[in-house]
Design an enzyme around this catalytic site. Structure first.
Site, PDB file in Angstrom:
ATOM      1  N   SER A   9      10.284   7.634-100.010  1.00 44.58           N
ATOM      2  CA  SER A   9       9.029   6.651 -99.548  1.00 44.58           C
ATOM      3  C   SER A   9       9.111   5.688-100.390  1.00 44.58           C
ATOM      4  CB  SER A   9       7.853   7.565 -99.409  1.00 44.58           C
ATOM      5  OG  SER A   9       6.757   6.503 -99.151  1.00 44.58           O
ATOM      6  N   HIS A  33      12.164   5.989 -96.082  1.00 44.68           N
ATOM      7  CA  HIS A  33      10.941   6.197 -95.413  1.00 44.68           C
ATOM      8  C   HIS A  33       9.907   5.008 -95.824  1.00 44.68           C
ATOM      9  CE1 HIS A  33       7.638   8.987 -93.555  1.00 44.68           C
ATOM     10  NE2 HIS A  33       6.997   8.457 -94.562  1.00 44.68           N
ATOM     11  N   ASP A  35       6.492   3.387 -95.083  1.00 43.01           N
ATOM     12  CA  ASP A  35       5.130   3.778 -94.710  1.00 43.01           C
ATOM     13  C   ASP A  35       4.387   2.511 -94.438  1.00 43.01           C
ATOM     14  OD1 ASP A  35       5.162   6.488 -97.226  1.00 43.01           O
ATOM     15  OD2 ASP A  35       4.779   6.556 -95.018  1.00 43.01           O
ATOM     16  N   MET A  37       1.134   0.901 -93.304  1.00 44.84           N
ATOM     17  CA  MET A  37      -0.164   1.372 -92.916  1.00 44.84           C
ATOM     18  C   MET A  37      -1.146   0.195 -92.727  1.00 44.84           C
ATOM     19  SD  MET A  37      -0.822   3.496 -96.596  1.00 44.84           S
ATOM     20  CE  MET A  37       0.198   4.969 -96.717  1.00 44.84           C
ATOM     21  N   HIS A  66       7.112   5.090 -90.733  1.00 45.93           N
ATOM     22  CA  HIS A  66       6.121   6.029 -90.313  1.00 45.93           C
ATOM     23  C   HIS A  66       4.852   5.016 -90.129  1.00 45.93           C
ATOM     24  CE1 HIS A  66       3.243   9.014 -92.325  1.00 45.93           C
ATOM     25  NE2 HIS A  66       2.918   8.908 -91.012  1.00 45.93           N
ATOM     26  N   MET A  68       1.157   4.672 -89.672  1.00 43.34           N
ATOM     27  CA  MET A  68      -0.199   4.929 -89.857  1.00 43.34           C
ATOM     28  C   MET A  68      -1.033   3.620 -89.480  1.00 43.34           C
ATOM     29  SD  MET A  68       0.601   6.911 -93.558  1.00 43.34           S
ATOM     30  CE  MET A  68       2.333   5.867 -93.707  1.00 43.34           C
ATOM     31  N   MET A 136       3.154  16.219 -91.822  1.00 44.71           N
ATOM     32  CA  MET A 136       2.399  15.793 -93.028  1.00 44.71           C
ATOM     33  C   MET A 136       1.803  16.925 -93.940  1.00 44.71           C
ATOM     34  SD  MET A 136       2.631  12.382 -92.924  1.00 44.71           S
ATOM     35  CE  MET A 136       1.749  12.268 -94.586  1.00 44.71           C
ATOM     36  N   ASP A 174       6.549  15.409 -95.171  1.00 43.71           N
ATOM     37  CA  ASP A 174       6.209  14.309 -95.835  1.00 43.71           C
ATOM     38  C   ASP A 174       4.772  14.362 -96.727  1.00 43.71           C
ATOM     39  OD1 ASP A 174       5.122  10.818 -94.723  1.00 43.71           O
ATOM     40  OD2 ASP A 174       5.692  11.623 -96.531  1.00 43.71           O
TER      41      ASP A 174
HETATM   42  C1  DX5 Z   1       1.444   9.026 -97.180  1.00 42.40           C
HETATM   43  C2  DX5 Z   1       2.593   8.650 -96.610  1.00 42.40           C
HETATM   44  C3  DX5 Z   1       3.604   9.222 -97.485  1.00 42.40           C
HETATM   45  C4  DX5 Z   1       3.613   9.299 -98.865  1.00 42.40           C
HETATM   46  C5  DX5 Z   1       4.680  10.159 -99.679  1.00 42.40           C
HETATM   47  O1  DX5 Z   1       0.534   8.604 -96.285  1.00 42.40           O
HETATM   48  O2  DX5 Z   1       2.979   8.946 -95.331  1.00 42.40           O
HETATM   49  O3  DX5 Z   1       4.770   9.238 -96.968  1.00 42.40           O
HETATM   50  O4  DX5 Z   1       4.213   7.791 -99.421  1.00 42.40           O
HETATM   51  O5  DX5 Z   1       4.400   9.959-101.072  1.00 42.40           O
HETATM   52  P1  DX5 Z   1       4.414  11.193-102.310  1.00 42.40           P
HETATM   53  O6  DX5 Z   1       5.887  12.010-102.078  1.00 42.40           O
HETATM   54  O7  DX5 Z   1       4.292  10.722-103.524  1.00 42.40           O
HETATM   55  O8  DX5 Z   1       3.407  12.149-101.528  1.00 42.40           O
HETATM   56 ZN    ZN Z   2       4.945   8.818 -94.827  1.00 43.47          ZN
END
Ligand code: DX5
Ligand code: ZN
Length: 221
Positions: A9, A33, A35, A37, A66, A68, A136, A174
């Site tokens: 990630s 990955h 992320d 947000m 991903h 969010m 998740m 994840d």
């Molecule tokens: C959280 C993200 C994850 C996170 C994973 O909202 O969707 O992908 O970045 O990071 P670690 O492996 O550090 O939990």
């Molecule tokens: Zn994620």
């Protein structure tokens, strides 16, 4: 069984040197990955389509986005345009049927995910329509949280259905995955492992990725 894939990630990477961090792990991972947000679906704000476009120029790795975000429908075209290979949306935001259809129509791999608190039943009806089921194992919003082992029951349930019906769907885990629990994830039936802080927080991210993969593969043997 398909070989385990690693999807570090980027949330845990150095945002001032993203391409360098990607290059450090490229030989040892299959996916990145991403992320995204929006500060509404989660109380955090990270990266979006402009960064995906920059990453697309810097790597051939599979960009696993991903989302969010509260209104993913507003962003799908931009992520696809930027070069996303896969787009995963949250079942919690609703409108799942049309979101999945639109992601597929854009030519991206279709992903659906759920929070630890959301029952597997919310995603089960869509398993035959998606390429990636993202489970998740932390509440979305931040990296570096503790793994929630109960979610592996959702992995086991999905694994049984996918294998029994010969579905194409890959299961991705994840959140909070480390070398010490990667084996449990693989044994439960995971195909793709996301790891943020465990990889980019390590002194040697490539070695950390290799250790996670080795533990996952050993647990499947
Ligand atoms: C959280 C993200 C994850 C996170 C994973 O909202 O969707 O992908 O970045 O990071 P670690 O492996 O550090 O939990
Ligand atoms: Zn994620």
């Amino acid at each position: 069984m398909r070989p385990v894939k690693l999807a570090p990630s980027l949330l845990a990477a150095d945002f001032a040197h993203l391409a360098d961090d990607v290059a450090r792990v490229s030989d040892d991972v299959e996916w990145l990955h991403v992320d995204a947000m929006d500060g509404h679906y989660v109380p955090n704000l990270s990266i979006g389509p402009p960064v995906v476009a920059a990453l697309r120029k810097a790597t051939d790795l599979y960009l696993d986005c991903h989302l969010m975000v509260a209104n993913p429908g507003d962003l799908l075209d931009m992520f696809a345009e930027a070069g996303a290979d896969g787009i995963t949306v949250h079942v919690e935001v609703g409108d799942t049927d049309s979101l999945l259809d639109r992601i597929a129509a854009l030519g991206c791999k279709v992903g659906l995910t759920l929070e630890p608190a959301t029952p597997f039943a919310a995603v089960e009806p869509f398993l035959d329509r998606i390429d990636t089921f993202l489970v998740m194992s932390v509440k979305t919003g931040f990296g570096g949280q503790a793994f929630i082992p109960d979610v592996l029951d959702k992995v086991r349930a999905a694994r049984k259905i996918i294998d029994a019906r010969g579905l194409r769907c890959e299961i991705e885990i994840d959140g909070g995955v480390k070398a010490h629990n990667a084996g449990d994830c693989a044994a439960a039936g995971v195909d793709v492992i996301v790891a943020g802080t465990a990889v980019f927080g390590a002194a040697d991210p490539a070695a950390a990725a290799r250790e996670i993969r080795a533990n996952a593969e050993a647990a499947r043997a």
